[in-house]
Design a protein around this motif. Sequence first.
Motif, PDB file in Angstrom:
ATOM      1  N   MET A  63      60.240 -16.863 -15.145  1.00 23.04           N
ATOM      2  CA  MET A  63      61.214 -17.971 -14.938  1.00 23.04           C
ATOM      3  C   MET A  63      61.716 -18.111 -13.107  1.00 23.04           C
ATOM      4  N   VAL A  64      62.312 -19.400 -13.071  1.00 17.68           N
ATOM      5  CA  VAL A  64      63.073 -19.567 -11.854  1.00 17.68           C
ATOM      6  C   VAL A  64      64.013 -20.330 -11.918  1.00 17.68           C
ATOM      7  N   GLN A  65      65.388 -19.937 -11.571  1.00 16.57           N
ATOM      8  CA  GLN A  65      66.291 -21.065 -12.217  1.00 16.57           C
ATOM      9  C   GLN A  65      67.180 -21.578 -11.618  1.00 16.57           C
ATOM     10  N   PHE A  66      67.137 -22.777 -11.554  1.00 17.33           N
ATOM     11  CA  PHE A  66      68.584 -23.309 -10.305  1.00 17.33           C
ATOM     12  C   PHE A  66      70.302 -23.423 -11.013  1.00 17.33           C
ATOM     13  N   LEU A  67      71.087 -22.138  -9.855  1.00 17.96           N
ATOM     14  CA  LEU A  67      72.252 -22.753 -10.475  1.00 17.96           C
ATOM     15  C   LEU A  67      72.129 -23.251  -9.519  1.00 17.96           C
ATOM     16  N   ARG A  68      73.239 -24.504  -9.987  1.00 22.26           N
ATOM     17  CA  ARG A  68      74.097 -25.674  -8.866  1.00 22.26           C
ATOM     18  C   ARG A  68      75.892 -24.996  -9.211  1.00 22.26           C
ATOM     19  N   TYR A  69      76.377 -24.665  -8.693  1.00 23.64           N
ATOM     20  CA  TYR A  69      78.214 -25.113  -8.961  1.00 23.64           C
ATOM     21  C   TYR A  69      78.320 -26.031  -8.235  1.00 23.64           C
ATOM     22  N   SER A  80      66.387 -24.863 -15.727  1.00 19.96           N
ATOM     23  CA  SER A  80      64.923 -23.561 -15.852  1.00 19.96           C
ATOM     24  C   SER A  80      63.520 -24.047 -15.444  1.00 19.96           C
ATOM     25  N   PHE A  81      63.058 -23.527 -14.689  1.00 12.34           N
ATOM     26  CA  PHE A  81      61.587 -23.795 -14.842  1.00 12.34           C
ATOM     27  C   PHE A  81      60.863 -22.144 -15.130  1.00 12.34           C
ATOM     28  N   PRO A  82      60.551 -22.378 -16.470  1.00 11.00           N
ATOM     29  CA  PRO A  82      60.009 -21.187 -16.377  1.00 11.00           C
ATOM     30  C   PRO A  82      58.275 -21.195 -16.164  1.00 11.00           C
ATOM     31  N   MET A  83      57.768 -19.972 -16.375  1.00 10.69           N
ATOM     32  CA  MET A  83      56.023 -20.227 -16.091  1.00 10.69           C
ATOM     33  C   MET A  83      55.212 -20.513 -17.225  1.00 10.69           C
TER      34      MET A  83
END
Length: 151
Positions: A63-69, A80-83
């Motif tokens: 899993m790769v997640q981008f968290l944008r505040y 989320s970008f699950p593999m």
Amino acid sequence: MDAIFIGLVLIALFCCLGIPILQANRSMQLAWLIPLIPALLAGVYAYSRFMLGTTYVRLAPGMVQFLRYGIIKNNPRVTSFPMTGGTLIVMDNEISLSGRQRLILTFRRDNRDLTLPVWRFSNQQEIMNHVWQALLSTAPTPPLSDEELVG
């Protein structure tokens, strides 16, 4: 680059519409203002992009997640970008005008594209090792709590 292009388009638009950018009698004194418009737009873009909103990347096995505040919200917008099937990762190794390599990872899934500009980090090798571990891991993805993300 986008801001410079927009600034040049605005200057061309003003010229086409006949809106004087410089007065004829002051053209030599104010000629330095022409490149100031794209520079000002680039500054506004950079400020809004890098100072007003903060982006973090969370890596976990599979899993790769981008968290944008945002500016006001305490809770991030999580992408989320699950593999799994349907996720595409594009690795682009650009060469800048100065000859430096610029490694960029683009994550695509469900008509969403987010980029990770690895070249901006001082510890690029360490970051790429963590990214590869997340992408290639066969371990199950642990539960990723959103409660810990509140600032």
